[in-house]
Design an enzyme around this catalytic site. Structure first.
Site, mmCIF file in Angstrom:
data_model
loop_
_atom_site.group_PDB
_atom_site.id
_atom_site.type_symbol
_atom_site.label_atom_id
_atom_site.label_comp_id
_atom_site.label_asym_id
_atom_site.label_seq_id
_atom_site.Cartn_x
_atom_site.Cartn_y
_atom_site.Cartn_z
ATOM 1 N N HIS A 134 54.072 -9.847 48.698
ATOM 2 C CA HIS A 134 54.636 -10.338 47.304
ATOM 3 C C HIS A 134 53.289 -10.412 46.215
ATOM 4 O O HIS A 134 53.541 -11.394 45.608
ATOM 5 C CB HIS A 134 55.389 -11.745 47.433
HETATM 6 C C1 FAD Z 1 56.451 -4.257 53.586
HETATM 7 C C2 FAD Z 1 57.073 -5.133 52.609
HETATM 8 C C3 FAD Z 1 58.160 -5.754 53.094
HETATM 9 C C4 FAD Z 1 58.723 -6.625 51.802
HETATM 10 N N1 FAD Z 1 59.874 -7.232 52.314
HETATM 11 C C5 FAD Z 1 60.704 -7.735 51.161
HETATM 12 C C6 FAD Z 1 62.036 -8.247 51.434
HETATM 13 O O1 FAD Z 1 62.516 -8.347 52.349
HETATM 14 N N2 FAD Z 1 62.708 -8.766 50.188
HETATM 15 C C7 FAD Z 1 62.235 -8.612 48.882
HETATM 16 O O2 FAD Z 1 62.689 -9.178 48.019
HETATM 17 N N3 FAD Z 1 60.839 -8.242 48.815
HETATM 18 C C8 FAD Z 1 60.284 -7.799 49.667
HETATM 19 N N4 FAD Z 1 58.857 -7.097 49.556
HETATM 20 C C9 FAD Z 1 58.484 -7.186 48.340
HETATM 21 C C10 FAD Z 1 59.193 -6.366 47.048
HETATM 22 O O3 FAD Z 1 59.556 -5.202 47.707
HETATM 23 C C11 FAD Z 1 58.183 -5.934 45.984
HETATM 24 O O4 FAD Z 1 57.676 -7.265 45.339
HETATM 25 C C12 FAD Z 1 58.627 -5.271 44.994
HETATM 26 O O5 FAD Z 1 58.909 -4.021 45.421
HETATM 27 C C13 FAD Z 1 57.585 -5.192 44.019
HETATM 28 O O6 FAD Z 1 58.164 -4.107 42.851
HETATM 29 P P1 FAD Z 1 57.162 -3.462 41.737
HETATM 30 O O7 FAD Z 1 57.827 -2.827 41.001
HETATM 31 O O8 FAD Z 1 56.376 -4.752 41.119
HETATM 32 O O9 FAD Z 1 56.224 -2.520 42.465
HETATM 33 P P2 FAD Z 1 56.488 -1.493 43.697
HETATM 34 O O10 FAD Z 1 57.982 -1.396 44.045
HETATM 35 O O11 FAD Z 1 55.230 -1.794 44.548
HETATM 36 O O12 FAD Z 1 56.243 -0.166 42.627
HETATM 37 C C14 FAD Z 1 55.055 0.475 42.345
HETATM 38 C C15 FAD Z 1 55.423 1.978 42.375
HETATM 39 O O13 FAD Z 1 54.106 2.717 41.680
HETATM 40 C C16 FAD Z 1 53.864 3.739 42.459
HETATM 41 N N5 FAD Z 1 52.316 3.985 41.905
HETATM 42 C C17 FAD Z 1 51.462 3.280 42.389
HETATM 43 N N6 FAD Z 1 50.316 4.008 41.831
HETATM 44 C C18 FAD Z 1 50.569 4.857 41.057
HETATM 45 C C19 FAD Z 1 50.081 5.628 40.147
HETATM 46 N N7 FAD Z 1 48.818 5.724 40.111
HETATM 47 N N8 FAD Z 1 50.809 6.674 39.362
HETATM 48 C C20 FAD Z 1 52.252 6.702 39.517
HETATM 49 N N9 FAD Z 1 52.750 5.794 40.429
HETATM 50 C C21 FAD Z 1 52.054 4.729 41.170
HETATM 51 C C22 FAD Z 1 54.142 3.371 43.898
HETATM 52 O O14 FAD Z 1 54.205 4.511 44.662
HETATM 53 C C23 FAD Z 1 55.215 2.642 43.700
HETATM 54 O O15 FAD Z 1 56.321 3.330 43.809
HETATM 55 C C24 FAD Z 1 58.320 -6.384 50.422
HETATM 56 C C25 FAD Z 1 57.218 -5.475 50.303
HETATM 57 C C26 FAD Z 1 56.538 -5.060 51.284
HETATM 58 C C27 FAD Z 1 55.503 -3.988 50.972
#
Ligand code: FAD
Length: 540
Positions: free
Chosen positions: A476
Site C-alpha cells: 500500500h
Molecule cells: C499484490 C497486491 C495486493 C494488494 N491487495 C489489496 C487488497 O486486497 N485490497 C486493497 O484494497 N488493496 C490492495 N492492494 C493495494 C491497491 O491495489 C493499491 O493501493 C491501488 O491499486 C493503488 O492504486 P493507484 O491508482 O494509486 O496505483 P496503481 O493501481 O498501481 O496504478 C498505477 C498504474 O500506472 C501504470 N504505470 C506506471 N508507470 C507508468 C508510466 N510510466 N506510464 C504509463 N503507465 C504507468 C501502472 O502499470 C499501473 O497500471 C494490493 C496491491 C498489490 C500490488
C-alpha cells in the site's frame, strides 16, 4: 506528423486512473489514457487465487527492490506494483476496505483551511464510495447496490478461517459483519471486489462499458517518460511504445498523473518538478522546486505468524499441482470451491493495548502455510495457516528518489517500515495478540506448532528480531506527492489535487493522500480518481 491533441490525458491506467478516465469520457470529454503495462484480460488475473502468482513473479508486475534498510540490518525487500491495465485492482487480493471515518476527517482537518476549500470529510468521501459500489449483501447508509464496482461476500470460506473468527471472539472481540460500516473493531469475514469468482477491477468495472467509445483512446504498453511543461502549464506528455519510438501527445485541458505512489513522483521529478537539489544532482532542469515530491512515503508494514495444523485444515501448502487442477475443474464445472477464495477470507481490526481506542492492528487470516523468499525452507510446507499483522496507522516515513535521469531506471525506494519505535511497539503487541488467538479455542486444538515466531520467546527483543527479519510491504505505498495545507512546504498538491505552481496538472492516485487510511487502499485510490474527475468536470 500531425500534433495529437485530446481534452485530457491520464497517465497510468490503474485503480485511480481508470476511474478518472471513464468519468471524464462520460462527461463528454476526449481522453487519452496511457497505460505502461499489459492488457488485463488473462485468466490468472480474473480468478482470486492468481494473487499468489502476482506476488511471486509475473509479467503483470514490476518488482521494486528497496534500498538496504539499515534499521533492518541492511535487509532489502520487494515492493511488487502492478504493470497492467487496472493497476493494483487487477492484481490485488480484492479485499474491499475503505478505512474509517476518522481517516478522512483528519485529512479534512489538514486541508479545510485551504483557499480552495475542498471538503474531504468522511461525509464527503462516503458519497463517492457508495456511488461506485454494487454490494451483494448490504444496502444502507454505508453501502449501495447502484454502482459499477461489484463487492461481494467471500465465495468460499475455509473451516480454519471460521475457527480464526471464533477464536478472536473468544478473546473478547466482537463479531463485525461489516468492516466498512459504523465501526472497524472486531473480527469477521472480509468483502471482496469480485462477483462469482470474477475480479471486478477498475478496468472491468469502469473501462469495459466504454469499449468502442470514440472519446476514449486507450494505449497499452505505452510508458510515459515525462510531462511537457511550457510557461508554467502542463501541455502534454512524452511516451514510448514497445518498439522504442518516442511520441508526444498534447492536452487542451489538463493532465492527470495516476502512475502509482512509486512512479508518479518519479515522473514529476523527471519533468523538473521536485526537490531542486535532487533534480540538479541528476542534471534535470528545475521547473518548480517542490521539496515534498517523493518524500513522506507511507506503507503498511506486515509481519507473519505461521502455524502448522494437526489435521488437514486449511489449504495444503504451495506448489501442489494436482490439487490446483481439481480446484480449477470444480470451479469450471460447478462455479464453487477454493478458486472463489482470494487466499484470505477472514480478518480483524483490534487494538491490543486499549480495546476501546481505535484499532491499531489489522490482521489477515490466510488459510495456508504461506511460504515466500523469507520463509521458504524455514517452515514445513504442510497444512496450516498464516496470520499477518499490519500496523494500520504507521508513523514511519520513507522516500522515493531518482536513481538517474534515465526514465527506464526504477526509482530508489526506501519505505523505512517499522523504523518508528511506536510502529514496532504496535506490531509487537499485534503479534502477541494473534499468537494468543492461535492458543484460544477452537483454533488451539487444531494447531500442531506455531512455527514463527518462536512461541517460547515472545519478549520484546525476540519479537523485535522476528519483525525485523520478516517485515514487508502490505502493498500500500502512499502519500509521495501529497495534498497539504497552504503554506506547508512539503505539500505537493492543493486540496483539489492540483500540483502547486503548475497549471493544468493534477495527481489523483495514492500518492495524493495526506495520510494513509487504516486498511487496504484500492477503494480509496478509486475514490480519489472519482473525486478528481468531479473537480475537473465542475471546473474546480
Ligand atoms: C499484490 C497486491 C495486493 C494488494 N491487495 C489489496 C487488497 O486486497 N485490497 C486493497 O484494497 N488493496 C490492495 N492492494 C493495494 C491497491 O491495489 C493499491 O493501493 C491501488 O491499486 C493503488 O492504486 P493507484 O491508482 O494509486 O496505483 P496503481 O493501481 O498501481 O496504478 C498505477 C498504474 O500506472 C501504470 N504505470 C506506471 N508507470 C507508468 C508510466 N510510466 N506510464 C504509463 N503507465 C504507468 C501502472 O502499470 C499501473 O497500471 C494490493 C496491491 C498489490 C500490488
Amino acid at each position: 506528423m500531425a500534433r495529437e491533441e485530446f481534452d485530457y490525458i491520464v497517465v497510468g491506467g490503474g485503480s485511480a486512473g481508470c476511474v478518472t478516465a471513464a468519468r471524464l469520457v462520460e462527461g463528454n470529454k476526449t481522453v487519452l489514457l496511457l497505460e505502461g503495462g499489459h492488457s488485463n484480460r488473462h485468466p490468472l488475473l480474473d480468478t482470486p487465487p492468481g494473487i499468489f502468482k502476482m506476488i511471486n513473479g509475473s509479467k503483470f508486475m514490476h518488482y521494486h527492490k528497496t534500498s538496504p534498510q539499515e534499521h533492518l540490518g541492511g535487509r532489502a525487500h520487494d515492493i511488487p506494483q502492478a504493470n497492467v491495465l487496472g493497476g493494483g485492482s487487477s492484481v490485488n487480493a480484492q479485499v474491499y476496505m475503505r478505512g474509517r471515518p476518522s481517516d478522512y476527517d483528519a485529512w479534512d482537518a489538514i486541508l479545510r483551511g485551504n483557499n480552495d476549500g475542498a471538503d474531504w470529510s468522511w461525509n464527503a468521501v462516503l458519497k463517492h464510495f457508495r456511488g461506485m459500489e454494487d454490494n451483494n449483501r448490504l444496502n444502507n447508509a454505508f453501502h449501495s447496490v447502484d454502482g459499477k464496482m461489484q463487492v461481494s461476500d467471500p465465495g468460499h470460506i475455509d473451516q480454519i478461517s471460521r475457527w480464526f473468527v471464533q477464536a478472536v471472539q473468544g478473546m473478547g472481540e466482537p463479531f463485525n459483519p461489516d468492516f466498512n460500516g459504523p465501526t472497524q473493531r472486531g473480527v469477521g469475514f472480509y468483502q471482496f471486489m469480485n462477483r462469482h469468482g470474477r475480479r471486478s477491477s477498475a478496468a472491468y468495472a469502469f473501462l469495459t462499458p466504454l469499449e468502442g467509445d470514440k472519446r476514449l483512446t486507450l494505449r497499452l504498453q505505452s510508458r510515459v517518460e515525462r510531462l511537457l511543461i511550457e510557461g508554467g502549464r502542463a501541455i502534454g506528455v512524452e511516451w514510448r511504445d514497445t518498439s522504442g519510438t518516442l511520441h508526444q501527445s498534447h492536452a487542451r485541458g489538463e493532465i492527470v498523473v495516476t502512475a502509482g505512489a512509486l512512479i508518479t513522483p518519479k515522473l514529476l521529478m523527471l519533468s523538473g518538478l521536485g526537490p531542486a537539489d535532487h533534480l540538479r544532482e541528476h542534471g534535470i532542469k528545475v521547473i518548480a522546486d517542490l521539496p515534498g515530491v517523493g518524500q513522506n512515503l507511507i506503507d503498511h508494514p506486515e509481519v507473519p505468524i505461521i502455524a502448522t495444523a494437526n489435521g488437514k485444515y486449511g489449504y495444503f501448502g504451495q506448489s501442489n499441482g494436482w490439487r490446483m487442477l481439481m480446484n480449477g475443474l470444480q470451479f469450471r464445472l460447478f462455479g464453487t470451491g477454493r478458486i472463489l477464495s482470494a487466499g484470505v477470507e477472514a480478518g480483524a481490526f483490534v487494538n491490543p493495548t486499549d480495546p476501546h481506542a481505535e484499532p491499531s492492528i489489522q490482521a489477515f487470516c490466510v488459510p495456508i502455510v504461506y511460504l515466500d523468499r523469507d520463509t521458504l525452507g524455514l517452515v514445513e510446507n504442510t497444512y496450516g495457516l498464516t496470520i499477518t499483522t499490519v500496523v494500520v496507522k504507521p508513523k514511519s516515513r520513507g522516500e522515493v528518489r531518482l536513481r538517474s535521469a534515465n526514465p527506464a531506471d526504477m526509482p530508489i525506494v526506501s519505505p523505512n517500515l517499522l523504523k518508528h519505535p511506536d510502529d514496532m511497539a504496535a506490531m509487537i503487541a499485534g503479534q502477541r495478540f494473534f499468537i494468543r488467538a492461535l492458543q484460544t479455542a477452537p483454533l488451539a486444538s487444531r494447531i500442531r506448532k506455531i512455527a514463527i515466531p518462536d512461541p517460547e520467546h515472545l519478549d520484546d527483543d525476540a519479537l523485535t528480531a522476528h519483525c525485523k527479519r520478516f517485515v514487508k510491504t502490505n502493498y500500500h505505498p502512499a502519500s509521495t506527492a501529497r495534498m497539504g495545507a497552504d503554506g506547508d512546504p512539503l505539500a505537493v498538491l492543493d486540496a483539489r489535487m492540483r500540483v502547486r505552481g503548475i497549471a493544468g496538472l493534477r495527481v489523483a492516485d495514492m500518492s495524493a493522500v495526506p495520510d494513509i487510511n487504516a486498511g487496504n487502499t484500492n477503494a480509496p485510490a478509486m475514490m480519489l480518481g472519482d473525486r478528481c474527475a468531479d473537480f475537473i468536470l465542475d471546473n474546480q
